[in-house]
Write a protein that holds these residues in place. Sequence first.
Motif, PDB file in Angstrom:
ATOM      1  N   SER A  10     -31.539  -7.107   7.760  1.00 41.16           N
ATOM      2  CA  SER A  10     -31.974  -8.281   7.010  1.00 41.16           C
ATOM      3  C   SER A  10     -32.203  -9.417   7.983  1.00 41.16           C
ATOM      4  CB  SER A  10     -30.915  -8.680   5.978  1.00 41.16           C
ATOM      5  OG  SER A  10     -30.807  -7.716   4.972  1.00 41.16           O
ATOM      6  N   GLN A  11     -32.905 -10.448   7.501  1.00 38.27           N
ATOM      7  CA  GLN A  11     -33.250 -11.573   8.358  1.00 38.27           C
ATOM      8  C   GLN A  11     -33.173 -12.866   7.562  1.00 38.27           C
ATOM      9  OE1 GLN A  11     -36.687 -11.026  10.953  1.00 38.27           O
ATOM     10  NE2 GLN A  11     -37.471 -12.992  10.231  1.00 38.27           N
ATOM     11  N   GLY A  12     -32.760 -13.948   8.243  1.00 35.45           N
ATOM     12  CA  GLY A  12     -32.730 -15.245   7.585  1.00 35.45           C
ATOM     13  C   GLY A  12     -32.374 -16.354   8.550  1.00 35.45           C
ATOM     14  N   ALA A  13     -32.327 -17.578   8.009  1.00 39.34           N
ATOM     15  CA  ALA A  13     -32.052 -18.773   8.805  1.00 39.34           C
ATOM     16  C   ALA A  13     -30.562 -19.093   8.772  1.00 39.34           C
ATOM     17  CB  ALA A  13     -32.842 -19.951   8.253  1.00 39.34           C
ATOM     18  N   VAL A  14     -30.012 -19.426   9.930  1.00 41.57           N
ATOM     19  CA  VAL A  14     -28.587 -19.754  10.051  1.00 41.57           C
ATOM     20  C   VAL A  14     -28.329 -21.148   9.489  1.00 41.57           C
ATOM     21  CG1 VAL A  14     -26.696 -20.124  11.678  1.00 41.57           C
ATOM     22  CG2 VAL A  14     -28.338 -18.278  12.075  1.00 41.57           C
ATOM     23  N   LYS A  15     -27.342 -21.236   8.581  1.00 43.52           N
ATOM     24  CA  LYS A  15     -26.968 -22.500   7.955  1.00 43.52           C
ATOM     25  C   LYS A  15     -25.532 -22.899   8.278  1.00 43.52           C
ATOM     26  CE  LYS A  15     -30.882 -22.788   5.713  1.00 43.52           C
ATOM     27  NZ  LYS A  15     -31.853 -23.817   6.050  1.00 43.52           N
ATOM     28  N   TYR A  63     -18.193 -16.097  11.834  1.00 41.99           N
ATOM     29  CA  TYR A  63     -19.193 -15.740  10.829  1.00 41.99           C
ATOM     30  C   TYR A  63     -20.371 -16.688  10.870  1.00 41.99           C
ATOM     31  CZ  TYR A  63     -16.529 -12.114   8.530  1.00 41.99           C
ATOM     32  OH  TYR A  63     -15.887 -10.934   8.259  1.00 41.99           O
ATOM     33  N   LEU A  64     -21.522 -16.169  10.448  1.00 39.34           N
ATOM     34  CA  LEU A  64     -22.709 -16.970  10.254  1.00 39.34           C
ATOM     35  C   LEU A  64     -23.001 -17.026   8.767  1.00 39.34           C
ATOM     36  CD1 LEU A  64     -25.060 -15.357  12.941  1.00 39.34           C
ATOM     37  CD2 LEU A  64     -23.437 -17.226  13.249  1.00 39.34           C
ATOM     38  N   GLY A  65     -23.316 -18.200   8.276  1.00 43.43           N
ATOM     39  CA  GLY A  65     -23.841 -18.339   6.920  1.00 43.43           C
ATOM     40  C   GLY A  65     -25.353 -18.307   7.028  1.00 43.43           C
ATOM     41  N   VAL A  66     -25.986 -17.374   6.324  1.00 43.22           N
ATOM     42  CA  VAL A  66     -27.424 -17.147   6.477  1.00 43.22           C
ATOM     43  C   VAL A  66     -28.113 -17.244   5.125  1.00 43.22           C
ATOM     44  CG1 VAL A  66     -29.172 -15.458   7.187  1.00 43.22           C
ATOM     45  CG2 VAL A  66     -27.022 -15.633   8.466  1.00 43.22           C
ATOM     46  N   GLU A  67     -29.250 -17.972   5.103  1.00 44.43           N
ATOM     47  CA  GLU A  67     -30.125 -17.971   3.931  1.00 44.43           C
ATOM     48  C   GLU A  67     -31.193 -16.924   4.175  1.00 44.43           C
ATOM     49  OE1 GLU A  67     -32.758 -20.869   1.037  1.00 44.43           O
ATOM     50  OE2 GLU A  67     -32.005 -21.688   2.919  1.00 44.43           O
ATOM     51  N   LEU A  68     -31.181 -15.868   3.354  1.00 43.81           N
ATOM     52  CA  LEU A  68     -32.093 -14.744   3.540  1.00 43.81           C
ATOM     53  C   LEU A  68     -33.539 -15.138   3.265  1.00 43.81           C
ATOM     54  CD1 LEU A  68     -29.969 -11.930   1.890  1.00 43.81           C
ATOM     55  CD2 LEU A  68     -30.296 -12.350   4.328  1.00 43.81           C
ATOM     56  N   ASP A  69     -34.463 -14.566   4.034  1.00 44.00           N
ATOM     57  CA  ASP A  69     -35.888 -14.836   3.872  1.00 44.00           C
ATOM     58  C   ASP A  69     -36.440 -14.199   2.605  1.00 44.00           C
ATOM     59  OD1 ASP A  69     -35.953 -16.210   6.265  1.00 44.00           O
ATOM     60  OD2 ASP A  69     -36.845 -14.562   7.403  1.00 44.00           O
ATOM     61  N   LYS A  70     -36.172 -12.908   2.417  1.00 44.46           N
ATOM     62  CA  LYS A  70     -36.852 -12.163   1.359  1.00 44.46           C
ATOM     63  C   LYS A  70     -35.902 -11.620   0.295  1.00 44.46           C
ATOM     64  CE  LYS A  70     -40.807 -10.928   4.182  1.00 44.46           C
ATOM     65  NZ  LYS A  70     -40.525 -11.237   5.564  1.00 44.46           N
ATOM     66  N   CYS A  85     -27.950 -23.324  -0.007  1.00 44.07           N
ATOM     67  CA  CYS A  85     -29.222 -22.612  -0.003  1.00 44.07           C
ATOM     68  C   CYS A  85     -29.582 -22.285  -1.447  1.00 44.07           C
ATOM     69  CB  CYS A  85     -29.162 -21.352   0.865  1.00 44.07           C
ATOM     70  SG  CYS A  85     -28.151 -20.019   0.207  1.00 44.07           S
ATOM     71  N   LYS A  86     -30.731 -21.664  -1.634  1.00 49.12           N
ATOM     72  CA  LYS A  86     -31.150 -21.279  -2.977  1.00 49.12           C
ATOM     73  C   LYS A  86     -30.128 -20.316  -3.583  1.00 49.12           C
ATOM     74  CE  LYS A  86     -35.938 -21.707  -1.641  1.00 49.12           C
ATOM     75  NZ  LYS A  86     -36.681 -21.036  -0.590  1.00 49.12           N
ATOM     76  N   PRO A  87     -29.975 -20.339  -4.906  1.00 47.82           N
ATOM     77  CA  PRO A  87     -29.025 -19.416  -5.558  1.00 47.82           C
ATOM     78  C   PRO A  87     -29.304 -17.959  -5.188  1.00 47.82           C
ATOM     79  CG  PRO A  87     -29.852 -21.023  -7.129  1.00 47.82           C
ATOM     80  CD  PRO A  87     -30.645 -21.217  -5.859  1.00 47.82           C
ATOM     81  N   ASN A  88     -28.238 -17.218  -4.889  1.00 49.32           N
ATOM     82  CA  ASN A  88     -28.319 -15.788  -4.560  1.00 49.32           C
ATOM     83  C   ASN A  88     -29.193 -15.471  -3.351  1.00 49.32           C
ATOM     84  OD1 ASN A  88     -26.566 -14.988  -6.664  1.00 49.32           O
ATOM     85  ND2 ASN A  88     -28.248 -15.230  -8.096  1.00 49.32           N
ATOM     86  N   LYS A  89     -29.287 -16.408  -2.409  1.00 46.22           N
ATOM     87  CA  LYS A  89     -30.014 -16.152  -1.158  1.00 46.22           C
ATOM     88  C   LYS A  89     -29.083 -16.211   0.046  1.00 46.22           C
ATOM     89  CE  LYS A  89     -34.282 -15.328  -2.195  1.00 46.22           C
ATOM     90  NZ  LYS A  89     -34.856 -14.035  -1.821  1.00 46.22           N
TER      91      LYS A  89
END
Length: 88
Positions: free
Chosen positions: A28-33, A45-52, A69-73
Amino acid sequence: MKPFSPRSPGDINLEDVVKFSRAGGKLSQGAVKFVGHLPGRSDAYLGVELDKEDGKHDGKFEGMRYFRCKPNKGVFVAFNKVVMAWTR
């Protein structure tokens, strides 16, 4: 964006993009928050907002907010699951 292989959590900055392994070998891939420690966990740990795909939450862990981040992302990822990162 320039890819790199992070050696420690300190190599990761907020808004970097990370690719990481999930259960079943899926990537999976996303932006680190968020970068840091969670209560009761020894790893970083990294908190990540998933792209897809869908995640598990919107940045909360055991009732505490660590990022938004957006709900459930959102997902929390142990640093040792990170495969590659890119600086934005």
